[in-house]
Design a protein around this motif. Structure first.
Motif, PDB file in Angstrom:
ATOM      1  N   THR A 193     -14.029 -20.483   7.074  1.00 19.30           N
ATOM      2  CA  THR A 193     -15.221 -20.482   7.397  1.00 19.30           C
ATOM      3  C   THR A 193     -16.354 -19.406   7.684  1.00 19.30           C
ATOM      4  O   THR A 193     -17.307 -20.106   6.993  1.00 19.30           O
ATOM      5  N   ALA A 194     -15.346 -17.848   7.364  1.00 19.64           N
ATOM      6  CA  ALA A 194     -16.762 -17.059   6.897  1.00 19.64           C
ATOM      7  C   ALA A 194     -17.970 -17.090   5.783  1.00 19.64           C
ATOM      8  O   ALA A 194     -18.305 -17.277   5.681  1.00 19.64           O
ATOM      9  N   ALA A 195     -16.574 -17.831   4.857  1.00 22.12           N
ATOM     10  CA  ALA A 195     -16.838 -17.562   3.521  1.00 22.12           C
ATOM     11  C   ALA A 195     -17.881 -18.802   3.036  1.00 22.12           C
ATOM     12  O   ALA A 195     -18.668 -18.670   2.404  1.00 22.12           O
ATOM     13  N   THR A 196     -17.396 -19.693   3.965  1.00 23.79           N
ATOM     14  CA  THR A 196     -18.791 -21.288   4.073  1.00 23.79           C
ATOM     15  C   THR A 196     -19.368 -20.657   4.152  1.00 23.79           C
ATOM     16  O   THR A 196     -20.406 -21.223   3.772  1.00 23.79           O
ATOM     17  N   MET A 197     -19.728 -20.263   5.230  1.00 22.91           N
ATOM     18  CA  MET A 197     -21.274 -19.860   6.524  1.00 22.91           C
ATOM     19  C   MET A 197     -21.558 -18.690   5.300  1.00 22.91           C
ATOM     20  O   MET A 197     -22.512 -18.959   5.049  1.00 22.91           O
ATOM     21  N   ALA A 198     -21.376 -17.651   4.398  1.00 20.11           N
ATOM     22  CA  ALA A 198     -22.021 -17.173   3.971  1.00 20.11           C
ATOM     23  C   ALA A 198     -22.151 -17.514   3.056  1.00 20.11           C
ATOM     24  O   ALA A 198     -23.542 -17.053   2.892  1.00 20.11           O
ATOM     25  N   GLU A 199     -21.786 -18.444   2.174  1.00 25.01           N
ATOM     26  CA  GLU A 199     -21.962 -18.897   0.793  1.00 25.01           C
ATOM     27  C   GLU A 199     -23.515 -19.913   1.534  1.00 25.01           C
ATOM     28  O   GLU A 199     -24.540 -19.819   0.867  1.00 25.01           O
ATOM     29  N   VAL A 200     -22.918 -20.807   2.333  1.00 23.95           N
ATOM     30  CA  VAL A 200     -24.532 -21.750   3.283  1.00 23.95           C
ATOM     31  C   VAL A 200     -25.343 -20.873   3.663  1.00 23.95           C
ATOM     32  O   VAL A 200     -26.981 -21.546   2.702  1.00 23.95           O
ATOM     33  N   THR A 201     -25.823 -19.622   4.320  1.00 20.57           N
ATOM     34  CA  THR A 201     -26.393 -18.631   4.261  1.00 20.57           C
ATOM     35  C   THR A 201     -27.014 -18.368   3.359  1.00 20.57           C
ATOM     36  O   THR A 201     -28.140 -18.727   3.549  1.00 20.57           O
ATOM     37  N   ALA A 202     -26.367 -17.406   2.300  1.00 21.93           N
ATOM     38  CA  ALA A 202     -26.807 -17.376   0.995  1.00 21.93           C
ATOM     39  C   ALA A 202     -28.110 -18.795   0.208  1.00 21.93           C
ATOM     40  O   ALA A 202     -29.002 -18.067  -0.243  1.00 21.93           O
ATOM     41  N   MET A 256     -30.755 -19.130   2.677  1.00 20.31           N
ATOM     42  CA  MET A 256     -32.333 -18.484   2.091  1.00 20.31           C
ATOM     43  C   MET A 256     -32.995 -18.287   0.749  1.00 20.31           C
ATOM     44  O   MET A 256     -34.132 -17.949   1.162  1.00 20.31           O
ATOM     45  N   ALA A 257     -32.413 -18.364  -0.171  1.00 20.44           N
ATOM     46  CA  ALA A 257     -32.445 -18.662  -0.908  1.00 20.44           C
ATOM     47  C   ALA A 257     -33.778 -19.935  -1.141  1.00 20.44           C
ATOM     48  O   ALA A 257     -34.689 -19.729  -1.809  1.00 20.44           O
ATOM     49  N   GLU A 258     -33.313 -21.485  -1.128  1.00 21.97           N
ATOM     50  CA  GLU A 258     -34.347 -22.512  -0.809  1.00 21.97           C
ATOM     51  C   GLU A 258     -35.339 -21.313  -0.046  1.00 21.97           C
ATOM     52  O   GLU A 258     -36.527 -21.685  -0.551  1.00 21.97           O
ATOM     53  N   VAL A 259     -34.889 -20.931   1.640  1.00 21.80           N
ATOM     54  CA  VAL A 259     -36.632 -20.693   1.809  1.00 21.80           C
ATOM     55  C   VAL A 259     -36.862 -19.742   1.038  1.00 21.80           C
ATOM     56  O   VAL A 259     -38.484 -20.120   1.431  1.00 21.80           O
ATOM     57  N   THR A 260     -36.374 -18.724   0.645  1.00 22.95           N
ATOM     58  CA  THR A 260     -37.467 -17.487  -0.102  1.00 22.95           C
ATOM     59  C   THR A 260     -38.332 -18.718  -1.146  1.00 22.95           C
ATOM     60  O   THR A 260     -38.917 -17.925  -0.663  1.00 22.95           O
ATOM     61  N   VAL A 261     -37.729 -19.548  -1.796  1.00 19.32           N
ATOM     62  CA  VAL A 261     -38.413 -19.990  -2.799  1.00 19.32           C
ATOM     63  C   VAL A 261     -39.425 -20.716  -2.213  1.00 19.32           C
ATOM     64  O   VAL A 261     -41.017 -20.819  -2.621  1.00 19.32           O
TER      65      VAL A 261
END
Length: 91
Positions: free
Chosen positions: A48-57, A60-65
């Motif tokens: 769950t932690a790894a998945t959430m980190a991946e989803v967050t990353a 955030m990349a999409e939002v930043t773009v």
């Protein structure tokens, strides 16, 4: 009479040993179940932690773009308006 007493003692001993074996097996099963539950909980937490980190990353990349693209458009518009005002003032 002695034979009956010996047979009775042996029978009781066998019954007690069987009961002890059943208790030991129950304890072993309980420990195994608790261990499996703990391992499952830890593994699920890690996944769950790894998945959430991946989803967050990725999010955030999409939002930043998207935000950077919007900012670029706004900056270009402001620059165009500024250039137009500069031209009006100098003419």
């Amino acid at each position: 009479m002695k034979e009956n007493a010996v047979i009775t003692i042996i029978s009781i001993t066998i019954i007690v040993l069987n009961m002890m074996m059943i208790i030991v097996l129950d304890i072993k099963n309980a420990i195994m179940m608790a261990t499996m539950a703990e391992v499952t909980a830890v593994v699920m937490a890690e996944i769950t932690a790894a998945t959430m980190a991946e989803v967050t990353a990725v999010t955030m990349a999409e939002v930043t773009v998207v935000v950077m693209a919007e900012i670029t458009v706004v900056v270009k518009d402001v620059a165009a308006v500024g250039a137009g005002c500069f031209n009006l003032i100098n003419n």
